[in-house]
Design a protein around this motif. Structure first.
Motif, PDB file in Angstrom:
ATOM      1  N   ASP A 103       0.812  -1.381  -0.053  1.00 36.22           N
ATOM      2  CA  ASP A 103       0.009   0.001  -0.086  1.00 36.22           C
ATOM      3  C   ASP A 103       0.792   1.426  -0.008  1.00 36.22           C
ATOM      4  OD1 ASP A 103      -2.313  -1.584   0.072  1.00 36.22           O
ATOM      5  OD2 ASP A 103      -2.647  -1.347   2.207  1.00 36.22           O
ATOM      6  N   GLU A 104       0.640   2.189  -0.549  1.00 39.83           N
ATOM      7  CA  GLU A 104       1.105   3.676  -0.799  1.00 39.83           C
ATOM      8  C   GLU A 104       1.202   4.006   0.764  1.00 39.83           C
ATOM      9  OE1 GLU A 104       2.756   5.302  -2.960  1.00 39.83           O
ATOM     10  OE2 GLU A 104       2.243   3.993  -4.881  1.00 39.83           O
ATOM     11  N   ALA A 105       2.416   4.762   0.915  1.00 38.92           N
ATOM     12  CA  ALA A 105       2.537   5.647   2.100  1.00 38.92           C
ATOM     13  C   ALA A 105       1.553   6.876   2.053  1.00 38.92           C
ATOM     14  CB  ALA A 105       4.018   6.241   2.291  1.00 38.92           C
ATOM     15  N   ARG A 106       1.251   7.449   3.116  1.00 39.04           N
ATOM     16  CA  ARG A 106       0.082   8.392   3.042  1.00 39.04           C
ATOM     17  C   ARG A 106       0.936   9.688   4.048  1.00 39.04           C
ATOM     18  NH1 ARG A 106      -5.082   4.810   4.404  1.00 39.04           N
ATOM     19  NH2 ARG A 106      -4.709   3.071   3.066  1.00 39.04           N
ATOM     20  N   TRP A 107       0.189  10.632   3.820  1.00 34.55           N
ATOM     21  CA  TRP A 107       0.575  11.993   4.565  1.00 34.55           C
ATOM     22  C   TRP A 107      -0.339  12.321   5.926  1.00 34.55           C
ATOM     23  CZ3 TRP A 107       4.378  14.642   2.283  1.00 34.55           C
ATOM     24  CH2 TRP A 107       4.677  14.633   1.226  1.00 34.55           C
ATOM     25  N   PHE A 108       0.520  12.780   6.895  1.00 36.56           N
ATOM     26  CA  PHE A 108      -0.352  13.256   7.967  1.00 36.56           C
ATOM     27  C   PHE A 108       0.102  14.756   8.499  1.00 36.56           C
ATOM     28  CE2 PHE A 108       3.048  11.236  10.349  1.00 36.56           C
ATOM     29  CZ  PHE A 108       3.633  11.968  11.399  1.00 36.56           C
ATOM     30  N   ALA A 109      -0.719  15.563   8.813  1.00 37.45           N
ATOM     31  CA  ALA A 109      -0.276  16.966   9.219  1.00 37.45           C
ATOM     32  C   ALA A 109       0.028  17.312  10.304  1.00 37.45           C
ATOM     33  CB  ALA A 109      -1.460  17.744   8.470  1.00 37.45           C
ATOM     34  N   VAL A 110      -0.733  16.634  11.322  1.00 37.56           N
ATOM     35  CA  VAL A 110      -0.549  16.962  12.780  1.00 37.56           C
ATOM     36  C   VAL A 110      -0.235  16.177  13.541  1.00 37.56           C
ATOM     37  CG1 VAL A 110      -2.311  18.998  12.806  1.00 37.56           C
ATOM     38  CG2 VAL A 110      -3.175  16.683  13.264  1.00 37.56           C
ATOM     39  N   ASN A 111      -0.781  14.801  13.782  1.00 36.07           N
ATOM     40  CA  ASN A 111      -0.373  13.829  14.607  1.00 36.07           C
ATOM     41  C   ASN A 111      -0.542  12.438  14.090  1.00 36.07           C
ATOM     42  OD1 ASN A 111      -3.145  13.332  15.449  1.00 36.07           O
ATOM     43  ND2 ASN A 111      -3.133  14.865  16.875  1.00 36.07           N
ATOM     44  N   ALA A 112      -0.332  11.049  14.609  1.00 36.46           N
ATOM     45  CA  ALA A 112      -0.544   9.842  14.348  1.00 36.46           C
ATOM     46  C   ALA A 112       0.062   8.863  15.323  1.00 36.46           C
ATOM     47  CB  ALA A 112       0.264   9.329  12.738  1.00 36.46           C
ATOM     48  N   GLY A 113      -0.848   7.743  15.493  1.00 34.59           N
ATOM     49  CA  GLY A 113       0.179   7.083  16.506  1.00 34.59           C
ATOM     50  C   GLY A 113      -0.932   5.632  16.713  1.00 34.59           C
ATOM     51  N   PHE A 114      -0.576   4.783  17.635  1.00 32.64           N
ATOM     52  CA  PHE A 114      -1.125   3.581  18.195  1.00 32.64           C
ATOM     53  C   PHE A 114      -1.846   4.001  19.591  1.00 32.64           C
ATOM     54  CE2 PHE A 114       1.743   0.933  15.452  1.00 32.64           C
ATOM     55  CZ  PHE A 114       0.731   0.318  14.766  1.00 32.64           C
ATOM     56  N   GLY A 115      -2.659   3.189  20.222  1.00 36.75           N
ATOM     57  CA  GLY A 115      -2.854   3.357  21.518  1.00 36.75           C
ATOM     58  C   GLY A 115      -3.968   4.166  21.998  1.00 36.75           C
ATOM     59  N   LEU A 116      -4.003   5.067  22.903  1.00 38.53           N
ATOM     60  CA  LEU A 116      -4.824   5.678  23.635  1.00 38.53           C
ATOM     61  C   LEU A 116      -5.672   6.732  22.716  1.00 38.53           C
ATOM     62  CD1 LEU A 116      -6.594   6.664  26.182  1.00 38.53           C
ATOM     63  CD2 LEU A 116      -4.677   8.182  26.442  1.00 38.53           C
ATOM     64  N   ASP A 117      -4.880   7.637  22.090  1.00 39.52           N
ATOM     65  CA  ASP A 117      -5.489   8.294  20.992  1.00 39.52           C
ATOM     66  C   ASP A 117      -6.239   7.524  19.824  1.00 39.52           C
ATOM     67  OD1 ASP A 117      -3.004   7.210  20.237  1.00 39.52           O
ATOM     68  OD2 ASP A 117      -2.619   9.246  18.794  1.00 39.52           O
ATOM     69  N   ALA A 118      -5.841   6.595  19.418  1.00 37.43           N
ATOM     70  CA  ALA A 118      -6.770   5.856  18.383  1.00 37.43           C
ATOM     71  C   ALA A 118      -8.012   5.212  18.868  1.00 37.43           C
ATOM     72  CB  ALA A 118      -5.889   4.814  17.559  1.00 37.43           C
ATOM     73  N   ASP A 119      -7.970   4.797  19.991  1.00 33.63           N
ATOM     74  CA  ASP A 119      -8.895   4.187  20.835  1.00 33.63           C
ATOM     75  C   ASP A 119     -10.250   5.361  21.015  1.00 33.63           C
ATOM     76  OD1 ASP A 119      -7.863   1.778  20.721  1.00 33.63           O
ATOM     77  OD2 ASP A 119      -7.024   1.834  22.724  1.00 33.63           O
ATOM     78  N   VAL A 120      -9.591   6.401  21.610  1.00 32.80           N
ATOM     79  CA  VAL A 120     -10.551   7.823  21.593  1.00 32.80           C
ATOM     80  C   VAL A 120     -11.270   7.796  20.393  1.00 32.80           C
ATOM     81  CG1 VAL A 120     -10.524   9.914  22.415  1.00 32.80           C
ATOM     82  CG2 VAL A 120      -9.028   8.601  23.791  1.00 32.80           C
ATOM     83  N   LEU A 121     -10.483   8.062  19.261  1.00 39.85           N
ATOM     84  CA  LEU A 121     -10.981   8.531  18.219  1.00 39.85           C
ATOM     85  C   LEU A 121     -12.124   7.602  17.759  1.00 39.85           C
ATOM     86  CD1 LEU A 121      -7.897   9.916  16.328  1.00 39.85           C
ATOM     87  CD2 LEU A 121     -10.168  11.175  17.044  1.00 39.85           C
ATOM     88  N   HIS A 122     -11.737   6.075  18.079  1.00 40.99           N
ATOM     89  CA  HIS A 122     -12.716   5.114  17.587  1.00 40.99           C
ATOM     90  C   HIS A 122     -13.961   5.243  18.512  1.00 40.99           C
ATOM     91  CE1 HIS A 122     -14.371   1.032  16.435  1.00 40.99           C
ATOM     92  NE2 HIS A 122     -14.309   0.908  17.878  1.00 40.99           N
ATOM     93  N   ALA A 123     -13.921   5.581  19.640  1.00 39.28           N
ATOM     94  CA  ALA A 123     -15.125   5.673  20.673  1.00 39.28           C
ATOM     95  C   ALA A 123     -15.881   6.822  20.087  1.00 39.28           C
ATOM     96  CB  ALA A 123     -14.660   5.768  22.079  1.00 39.28           C
TER      97      ALA A 123
END
Length: 327
Positions: A149-169
């Motif tokens: 798969d192609e690499a993708r851009w991000f402008a502010v933040n990225a990561g595993f864990g708490l932040d991804a779980d919060v966004l999912h909720a």
């Protein structure tokens, strides 16, 4: 000046009144020729700008949140493996109309759309522009090589864990028709924090900044960011790496242990209580690249958008990636 303004008619944070106020402020710019288009499905905004050149359009104005910015950035620049040069694509401008609006606010724009439009009009009038760094991410296989798969851009933040779980909720709440308010984000964060303390993730980190390196195994909290602050909860900035900016490499923040009183102190660290979690805090600035790995599959997010469950990713910082209007 030729400008393309892109808005999402399905966004609950946008209204006809807000858009009229934005248009009124932008009309104060002399000789501005404004074309307004609406995006109607995921990826549509990227499609609209994917072939635009600066010879055709001077500026693309994104009316939306960080997810909208992410989509338009990807459309403007194309694949990070072979990006279009910043000077060949339209300048990017942003009117914040999402939930956190980290990108626009980190550039110095007010949080209110009408006020931000007024500030943008002044930036365009006096030609206040800057070229910023952006991040990229790509999933890695078990052998450490990039997935097809192609690499993708991000402008502010990225990561595993708490932040991804919060966004999912929060995404689940939005699917039920509930608004993504700062209070809802705060509640989801506290619940996610409580769950993580019972079953903490174990995140391996490898990062490089010049001659400096970071090697860490089993961190229980890791945030990677392209600017400061990492995010906002309403008016409150959540700061991970105070010296970070769009002019430097990636910032890495983490906690080795989120248990006990010290772990809660680590959470308070994000709101300015810098002396309460000594010995557990990891801060690494100006990274050229960061690799994050977790055992098994875990949720991963980039610019506030869930990217599914992954196991190993590489983040990179790309200098002089995009020109933006900024006060």
């Amino acid at each position: 000046m030729r400008a393309l303004l892109i808005t999402n008619p399905n966004s609950t944070s946008q209204s006809e009144l807000m858009l009229r106020q934005v248009y009124a402020r932008l009309r104060e710019v002399p000789d501005l020729h404004l074309l307004v288009r609406q995006s109607h499905y995921p990826g549509h905004a990227a499609e609209m700008v994917s072939t635009l050149t600066r010879a055709e359009c001077d500026v693309v104005i994104a009316v939306g949140g960080d997810g909208t910015v992410n989509e338009i950035v990807g459309g403007l620049l194309g694949s990070p493996k072979n990006p279009r040069p910043a000077e060949e694509v339209p300048v990017l401008a942003v009117i914040p109309a999402g939930s956190a609006n980290v990108f626009a606010r980190a550039l110095g724009f007010p949080a209110e759309p009408a006020d931000a439009a007024q500030t943008l009009a002044e930036c365009m009038l006096y030609d206040l522009r800057r070229t910023i760094r952006l991040g990229t991410w790509e999933s890695l296989g078990a052998d450490g090589e990039a997935e097809p798969d192609e690499a993708r851009w991000f402008a502010v933040n990225a990561g595993f864990g708490l932040d991804a779980d919060v966004l999912h909720a929060v995404d689940k709440a939005r699917a039920k028709g509930l608004a993504a308010t700062p209070l809802r984000y705060l509640r989801a964060t506290l619940r996610g924090w409580a769950r993580a303390r019972v079953r903490p993730p174990h995140i391996d980190v490898h990062a490089k900044a010049g001659e400096r390196t970071l090697e860490l195994r089993g961190a229980q909290l890791i945030f990677a960011s392209n600017t400061n602050p990492w995010t906002f909860l309403g008016p409150l900035p959540v700061v991970t790496n105070p010296r970070n900016s769009f002019d430097k490499g990636l910032g890495v923040f983490g906690l080795t242990d989120i248990g006990g009183i010290g772990g809660f102190a680590g959470l308070l660290h994000l709101f300015g209580a810098y002396r309460l979690a000594r010995g557990r805090v990891i801060q690494f600035d100006d990274a050229e690249w960061v690799e994050l790995g977790v055992p098994g599959l875990h949720r991963f997010q980039a610019d506030g958008e869930s990217e599914g469950k992954l196991e190993h990713v590489r983040l990179r910082s790309i200098p002089d990636a995009l020109e933006v209007y900024s006060p």
